[in-house]
Design a protein around this motif. Structure first.
Motif, PDB file in Angstrom:
ATOM      1  N   VAL A 263       0.735  -1.338  -0.138  1.00 16.54           N
ATOM      2  CA  VAL A 263       0.039   0.039  -0.102  1.00 16.54           C
ATOM      3  C   VAL A 263       0.656   1.386   0.053  1.00 16.54           C
ATOM      4  N   ASN A 264       1.883   1.324   0.639  1.00 19.06           N
ATOM      5  CA  ASN A 264       2.646   2.438   0.731  1.00 19.06           C
ATOM      6  C   ASN A 264       3.510   2.970  -0.547  1.00 19.06           C
ATOM      7  N   ASP A 265       3.936   1.447  -1.186  1.00 21.28           N
ATOM      8  CA  ASP A 265       4.442   1.751  -2.624  1.00 21.28           C
ATOM      9  C   ASP A 265       3.426   2.264  -3.351  1.00 21.28           C
ATOM     10  N   HIS A 266       2.225   1.774  -3.390  1.00 19.19           N
ATOM     11  CA  HIS A 266       1.139   2.326  -4.314  1.00 19.19           C
ATOM     12  C   HIS A 266       1.010   4.036  -3.930  1.00 19.19           C
ATOM     13  N   ILE A 267       0.945   4.189  -2.668  1.00 17.37           N
ATOM     14  CA  ILE A 267       0.664   5.507  -2.521  1.00 17.37           C
ATOM     15  C   ILE A 267       1.866   6.531  -3.062  1.00 17.37           C
ATOM     16  N   ALA A 268       3.268   5.908  -2.891  1.00 18.68           N
ATOM     17  CA  ALA A 268       4.182   6.772  -3.284  1.00 18.68           C
ATOM     18  C   ALA A 268       4.327   6.653  -4.883  1.00 18.68           C
ATOM     19  N   ARG A 269       3.732   5.796  -5.358  1.00 20.23           N
ATOM     20  CA  ARG A 269       3.634   5.837  -6.972  1.00 20.23           C
ATOM     21  C   ARG A 269       2.516   6.875  -7.365  1.00 20.23           C
ATOM     22  N   HIS A 270       1.544   6.974  -6.814  1.00 22.28           N
ATOM     23  CA  HIS A 270       0.458   8.001  -7.388  1.00 22.28           C
ATOM     24  C   HIS A 270       1.089   9.336  -6.978  1.00 22.28           C
ATOM     25  N   ARG A 271       1.980   9.398  -5.950  1.00 21.93           N
ATOM     26  CA  ARG A 271       2.231  11.155  -5.533  1.00 21.93           C
ATOM     27  C   ARG A 271       3.443  11.326  -6.410  1.00 21.93           C
ATOM     28  N   GLU A 272       4.078  10.180  -7.046  1.00 24.12           N
ATOM     29  CA  GLU A 272       5.322  10.518  -8.088  1.00 24.12           C
ATOM     30  C   GLU A 272       4.764  10.960  -9.410  1.00 24.12           C
ATOM     31  N   ILE A 273       3.544  10.073  -9.668  1.00 26.50           N
ATOM     32  CA  ILE A 273       2.851  10.652 -11.026  1.00 26.50           C
ATOM     33  C   ILE A 273       2.267  12.094 -10.845  1.00 26.50           C
ATOM     34  N   ALA A 274       1.830  12.296  -9.824  1.00 29.85           N
ATOM     35  CA  ALA A 274       1.368  13.789  -9.536  1.00 29.85           C
ATOM     36  C   ALA A 274       2.382  14.799  -9.765  1.00 29.85           C
ATOM     37  N   ARG A 275       3.329  14.417  -9.213  1.00 29.03           N
ATOM     38  CA  ARG A 275       4.661  15.409  -9.325  1.00 29.03           C
ATOM     39  C   ARG A 275       4.930  15.752 -10.863  1.00 29.03           C
ATOM     40  N   MET A 276       5.284  14.700 -11.565  1.00 25.47           N
ATOM     41  CA  MET A 276       5.450  14.637 -13.109  1.00 25.47           C
ATOM     42  C   MET A 276       4.257  15.704 -13.535  1.00 25.47           C
ATOM     43  N   TYR A 277       2.893  15.353 -13.397  1.00 28.48           N
ATOM     44  CA  TYR A 277       1.945  16.310 -14.044  1.00 28.48           C
ATOM     45  C   TYR A 277       2.246  17.454 -13.584  1.00 28.48           C
ATOM     46  N   GLU A 278       2.390  17.833 -12.279  1.00 33.52           N
ATOM     47  CA  GLU A 278       2.482  19.203 -11.877  1.00 33.52           C
ATOM     48  C   GLU A 278       3.540  19.935 -12.433  1.00 33.52           C
ATOM     49  N   GLU A 279       4.843  19.263 -12.676  1.00 28.95           N
ATOM     50  CA  GLU A 279       5.609  20.005 -13.365  1.00 28.95           C
ATOM     51  C   GLU A 279       5.574  20.270 -14.698  1.00 28.95           C
ATOM     52  N   ALA A 280       5.025  19.092 -15.395  1.00 25.72           N
ATOM     53  CA  ALA A 280       4.736  19.132 -16.758  1.00 25.72           C
ATOM     54  C   ALA A 280       3.985  20.539 -17.268  1.00 25.72           C
ATOM     55  N   PHE A 281       2.648  20.723 -16.258  1.00 22.00           N
ATOM     56  CA  PHE A 281       1.707  21.478 -16.661  1.00 22.00           C
ATOM     57  C   PHE A 281       2.116  22.884 -16.139  1.00 22.00           C
ATOM     58  N   ALA A 282       3.033  22.934 -15.306  1.00 20.82           N
ATOM     59  CA  ALA A 282       3.159  24.306 -14.614  1.00 20.82           C
ATOM     60  C   ALA A 282       3.500  25.528 -15.648  1.00 20.82           C
ATOM     61  N   GLY A 283       4.030  25.469 -16.807  1.00 17.21           N
ATOM     62  CA  GLY A 283       4.240  26.523 -17.591  1.00 17.21           C
ATOM     63  C   GLY A 283       3.225  26.284 -18.824  1.00 17.21           C
ATOM     64  N   VAL A 284       2.148  25.715 -18.760  1.00 17.61           N
ATOM     65  CA  VAL A 284       1.405  25.501 -19.897  1.00 17.61           C
ATOM     66  C   VAL A 284       0.112  26.462 -19.487  1.00 17.61           C
ATOM     67  N   LYS A 285       0.135  27.398 -20.406  1.00 19.52           N
ATOM     68  CA  LYS A 285      -0.862  28.480 -20.129  1.00 19.52           C
ATOM     69  C   LYS A 285      -2.332  27.864 -20.298  1.00 19.52           C
ATOM     70  N   GLY A 286      -3.354  28.218 -19.188  1.00 23.75           N
ATOM     71  CA  GLY A 286      -4.656  27.494 -19.721  1.00 23.75           C
ATOM     72  C   GLY A 286      -4.909  26.376 -18.993  1.00 23.75           C
ATOM     73  N   ILE A 287      -3.757  25.629 -18.381  1.00 22.74           N
ATOM     74  CA  ILE A 287      -4.314  24.302 -17.718  1.00 22.74           C
ATOM     75  C   ILE A 287      -3.538  24.438 -16.319  1.00 22.74           C
ATOM     76  N   THR A 288      -4.528  23.893 -15.332  1.00 20.09           N
ATOM     77  CA  THR A 288      -4.129  24.253 -13.949  1.00 20.09           C
ATOM     78  C   THR A 288      -4.357  22.631 -13.125  1.00 20.09           C
ATOM     79  N   TYR A 289      -2.964  22.197 -12.669  1.00 12.85           N
ATOM     80  CA  TYR A 289      -3.059  21.010 -12.011  1.00 12.85           C
ATOM     81  C   TYR A 289      -3.577  21.275 -10.497  1.00 12.85           C
ATOM     82  N   HIS A 290      -4.294  20.427 -10.110  1.00  8.50           N
ATOM     83  CA  HIS A 290      -4.916  20.575  -8.647  1.00  8.50           C
ATOM     84  C   HIS A 290      -3.963  19.825  -7.576  1.00  8.50           C
ATOM     85  N   LYS A 291      -3.490  20.454  -6.817  1.00  7.04           N
ATOM     86  CA  LYS A 291      -2.317  20.223  -5.900  1.00  7.04           C
ATOM     87  C   LYS A 291      -2.742  20.246  -4.489  1.00  7.04           C
ATOM     88  N   GLU A 292      -2.115  19.763  -3.617  1.00  4.69           N
ATOM     89  CA  GLU A 292      -2.390  19.653  -2.167  1.00  4.69           C
ATOM     90  C   GLU A 292      -1.700  20.782  -1.485  1.00  4.69           C
TER      91      GLU A 292
END
Length: 423
Positions: A263-292
């Protein structure tokens, strides 16, 4: 085309622990909704939810393993004394399993809209609803059901402060928030009861199933009694109350015990994917990533983005060109046919166009949950709204986020979204 990427699918442990426990169930002939795996799974869950990273205090909550998260909501409401004619405050921005059990009991859901930061129940609007229901009906709601939408923690400190002041029990719907934390404490352990889900698309799975976090051994025993048809202690079947067939199978619990090892591996993987999305969309105008937010630790069950209304996406002219005739995405189950192309509240054209672009590339995505106060089945229910959930529903999209999603998959999803933008 590359293999299809699904929104969120279960992932078995590499050690095969699930198969070990399931085999044990068959070898010992415990193929029933009781047994050693059920007991072991409940103990594993108790050890997990009672952790508090900041205080290091064991919360001593008890857990009952059940057939579904919906069953957990249903039994929690009964345990809180909800009866026909009562009202229950529930988050509007959620899946129907949060509210349907209220109607099972002949009670009325009172929907409360979200605040814009976590997308969960707005505490101030919640208190306004409590005061207004007391003024209109002469009695206070019997329970409050906040929801950890997409695994994002709610403002539980403020919700609990208000609930305690009015002496109304809180049932935390943490079905999507298994392992998410508020100031180091696991969601589902703040209120009177906490709901968990182990459906095939959740953080861990038992193929289907859920659990109810209870405040005491006595509360656990009552829930277990209700979940096993409320049988009385006689050498024959004696029933003095209505019960339910809601206990988890010993076979399914075996899968859960294996899943708890990762379970902890699963949570860590979900959070890692979230970081990838957040970083990728940070500079994209018109797209907002929902973060904690600070003090909150989301499991990021699903990663979500918002598209600005004026963002242009390829294929917008074809969005809503025809009515959907079947289930959208994956093993979505049976749907009732005969729908129209439009409803009075739907995602914007650019969101639907983006969903279609991703689908064409073999990538499953979905709109956010449609608010319950906009569902035809609840058109007569009281609702206290501020426009937040409707606005989010019109702009939001859920992206693949499960442990089966690879880094390469995330990169392909990101590039597909960027390539779909015009201008």
């Amino acid at each position: 085309m590359a293999d299809r990427i699904y929104l969120c699918l279960a992932h078995m442990s590499e050690s095969g622990a699930e198969q070990k426990y399931v085999k044990e169930a068959f070898d010992t002939n415990w193929v029933v909704p009781l047994g050693p795996n059920v007991n072991g799974f409940e103990e594993d869950l108790e050890n997990f939810v009672n952790q508090n990273e900041q205080t290091k205090v064991n919360l001593d909550r008890k857990v009952v393993a059940l057939s579904s998260g919906t069953a957990a909501v249903h039994l929690a409401l009964i345990a809180c004394g909800v009866k026909p004619g009562d009202e229950v405050i529930v988050q509007s921005f959620t899946f129907c399993a949060s509210s349907h059990p209220i109607t099972y009991l002949g009670a009325t859901p009172v929907f409360v809209d979200s605040e814009a930061e976590t997308w969960n129940m707005d505490p101030e609007l919640m208190e306004e609803a409590i005061r207004d229901r007391i003024a209109k009906t002469g009695k206070k709601p019997k329970a409050i059901v906040p929801v950890a939408l997409y695994g994002m923690p709610y403002y539980i400190d403020r919700i609990m402060e208000i609930a305690n002041r009015y002496d109304i029990p809180v049932i935390e719907d943490a079905a999507e928030g298994f392992g998410s934390k508020f100031h180091g404490q696991v969601l589902g352990t703040f209120g009177e009861y906490g709901v968990l889900s182990f459906n095939g698309n959740k953080m861990i799975t038992t193929s289907g199933g859920g659990a109810l976090i209870c405040p005491s051994p006595e509360a656990k025993n009552k829930v277990m009694w209700l979940a096993t048809q409320a049988r009385e202690a006689y050498p024959y079947y004696q029933h003095e109350a209505i019960g339910y067939n809601y206990r988890l199978s010993n076979v399914c619990a075996g899968i859960g015990r294996g899943q708890m090892t990762i379970v902890n591996d699963h949570i860590a993987r979900h959070r890692e994917i979230a970081r990838m999305y957040e970083e990728a969309f940070a500079g994209v105008k018109g797209i907002t990533y929902h973060k904690e937010l600070s003090g909150m630790e989301a499991n990021y069950w699903l990663s979500t983005i918002l598209l600005d209304e004026d963002l242009k996406v390829k294929g917008e002219e074809a969005a809503y060109a025809e009515a959907v005739k079947g289930a959208v995405g994956g093993a979505a189950g049976v749907v009732h046919g005969g729908g129209t192309v439009h409803t009075d509240c739907e995602p914007n054209r650019n969101v639907e166009a983006m969903r279609l672009v991703l689908d064409h590339e073999g990538i499953e995505s979905r709109p956010l949950w449609k608010p319950m106060h906009k569902q035809p089945v609840y058109q007569q229910a009281p609702a206290y709204v501020n426009g937040v959930s409707e606005a989010l529903f019109k702009r939001g999209l859920c992206l693949p986020s499960g442990p089966m999603v690879t880094d390469a998959d995330v990169c392909r999803i990101i590039e597909t979204i960027k390539d779909a933008l015009i201008g």
